[in-house]
Design a protein around this motif. Sequence first.
Motif, mmCIF file in Angstrom:
data_model
loop_
_atom_site.group_PDB
_atom_site.id
_atom_site.type_symbol
_atom_site.label_atom_id
_atom_site.label_comp_id
_atom_site.label_asym_id
_atom_site.label_seq_id
_atom_site.Cartn_x
_atom_site.Cartn_y
_atom_site.Cartn_z
ATOM 1 N N LYS A 124 0.801 -1.223 -0.293
ATOM 2 C CA LYS A 124 0.171 0.116 0.003
ATOM 3 C C LYS A 124 0.519 1.512 0.040
ATOM 4 O O LYS A 124 2.161 0.995 0.708
ATOM 5 N N VAL A 125 0.188 2.034 -0.382
ATOM 6 C CA VAL A 125 1.199 3.654 -0.789
ATOM 7 C C VAL A 125 0.287 4.214 -0.168
ATOM 8 O O VAL A 125 -1.039 4.840 0.093
ATOM 9 N N ARG A 128 -0.857 8.258 0.365
ATOM 10 C CA ARG A 128 -0.878 8.868 -1.289
ATOM 11 C C ARG A 128 -1.276 10.527 0.178
ATOM 12 O O ARG A 128 -2.557 10.486 0.843
ATOM 13 N N ALA A 134 5.668 6.562 0.145
ATOM 14 C CA ALA A 134 4.460 7.666 -0.716
ATOM 15 C C ALA A 134 4.682 8.019 -1.441
ATOM 16 O O ALA A 134 5.583 7.846 -2.402
ATOM 17 N N LYS A 135 4.109 8.732 -1.689
ATOM 18 C CA LYS A 135 3.162 9.282 -3.085
ATOM 19 C C LYS A 135 2.684 10.227 -3.484
ATOM 20 O O LYS A 135 1.600 11.302 -2.262
ATOM 21 N N VAL A 194 0.393 13.247 -4.294
ATOM 22 C CA VAL A 194 -0.576 13.016 -4.906
ATOM 23 C C VAL A 194 -1.737 14.868 -4.554
ATOM 24 O O VAL A 194 -2.958 14.601 -6.145
ATOM 25 N N ILE A 207 -0.711 16.496 -10.902
ATOM 26 C CA ILE A 207 -1.591 16.586 -9.508
ATOM 27 C C ILE A 207 -2.738 16.604 -10.246
ATOM 28 O O ILE A 207 -2.893 17.820 -11.031
ATOM 29 N N ASN A 229 -7.415 16.957 -6.508
ATOM 30 C CA ASN A 229 -6.435 17.477 -5.467
ATOM 31 C C ASN A 229 -5.850 18.696 -5.496
ATOM 32 O O ASN A 229 -5.064 18.765 -4.287
ATOM 33 N N ASP A 277 -9.287 9.690 -2.766
ATOM 34 C CA ASP A 277 -7.969 10.261 -2.509
ATOM 35 C C ASP A 277 -6.893 10.078 -1.913
ATOM 36 O O ASP A 277 -5.516 10.419 -2.933
ATOM 37 N N ILE A 278 -6.808 10.904 -1.101
ATOM 38 C CA ILE A 278 -5.994 11.565 0.062
ATOM 39 C C ILE A 278 -6.179 11.146 1.320
ATOM 40 O O ILE A 278 -6.592 10.818 1.794
ATOM 41 N N ASP A 279 -4.329 10.738 1.558
ATOM 42 C CA ASP A 279 -4.569 10.016 2.988
ATOM 43 C C ASP A 279 -4.395 10.783 4.136
ATOM 44 O O ASP A 279 -4.588 10.793 5.381
ATOM 45 N N LYS A 300 -8.436 13.434 8.223
ATOM 46 C CA LYS A 300 -6.753 13.078 6.587
ATOM 47 C C LYS A 300 -5.651 13.249 8.324
ATOM 48 O O LYS A 300 -5.158 13.285 9.556
#
Length: 364
Positions: A33-34, A36, A59-60, A62, A81, A85, A100-102, A125
């Motif tokens: 898992k990444v 975001r 980690a990415k 986004v 991006i 986002n 789509d953002i963690d 978040k």
Amino acid sequence: MNTRRDFIRKISAPLIALPFLKQWQEEHVYDGKVLRVAIMGLGSYGTRVAEAMKESKKAKLVGVISGTPSKISSWQAKYGIPEANCYNYNDFDKIKNNPDIDAVYIITPNALHKDQAIRVARAGKHVICEKPMALNAKEGEEMIAACQQAGVKLLVGYRMHFELKTLEVVRLRKEGLLGKAMFFQGLSGFRIGDPTQWRLNKQLSGGGSLMDIGIYSVNGARYMIGEEPVWVTAQETKTNTEKFKEGVDETIQFQLGFPSGATASCLSTYAMNGLDKFFLNAEKGFAELQPATGYGPIRGKTNMGELTQPHYTHQAVQMDEMADIILNGKKPEIAVDGEEGLKDLKIIDAIYKACKTGKKVTLK
Ligand code: NDP
């Protein structure tokens, strides 16, 4: 003109590189898992983190939150991006509805951290916040409470907690190879330029060199000695009252006392360049890091010899490790959570109090 030698070099280079490339790829493949991440505050350090995150496997980048529309569009183009986002400081509470953002990484001036972190937490978040986590311990406590209430994690950008030479010194101390830690010296400083920058504006910085760079010695004293201080003494000196106005410290020397009797003696300054050194003296040996907290490579030695651990981009390693902490509950060797940030803020509060009163301040 192409020669035969050029031709041979061109065809043989990939052949030579191939086994190494294969090994590198095998070591770097990650299909878990990444995390975001959206970065809030697209300034100098935010840019460094974004660039480093390209090397990160877990980690990415986004999303972005910024008050400068031109930066948003250039970051969108650079990092791919999507429009959905992108937020500004007025509307980022809407991130709550963005699946789509963690996590949001707050990299804005210090005085903004508390309110921004609380809003991010309320949006559900995870919060990663730059150091200093807040302006004082009271603010830090409010941030911890908000994150607990929202059921999100709060982490502080202590990149040195993942740096390999630093971790080696901590391992040697923990395993008793240096003997009992007795004395730490931390020197943290640089000569600050532009007098109009937010770092010299009390409203935005919450203080001066101690909040910005001295915090490395506060934090380092704790992980190098391996105890929490019980008293603080401190002295402030100022050579330029025009540049360093009331409440903005230019230079502070501080001393910390630990329960075992170990002590630390530290210097935090905006008036001297090239000041970045940690020295730990223990009963059986010593460890020295210089530079100790810059972007690296960190250099160091102990009484047993040079430290030879490799250098990796600090922020890339930090983001991989933080992704593991948030997504997989990994426990880092040296904590990077809100409680860790709060411990430093309590000491910083005490240092400012000791400067003001000239008295020894006891820490509970
Ligand atoms: P910069 O001034 O370079 O960037 C801060 C960014 O915050 C600005 O570019 C701006 O981004 C945003 N911002 C929002 N409101 C304001 C405001 N009122 N005034 C100024 N900027 C504002 O600072 P740094 O990136 O150097 O520092 C940011 C944070 O990161 C600080 O807390 C600092 O202590 C920390 N830091 C940590 C480091 C580390 O090694 N861990 C190293 C350097 C800094 P936008 O235009 O997108 O809104």
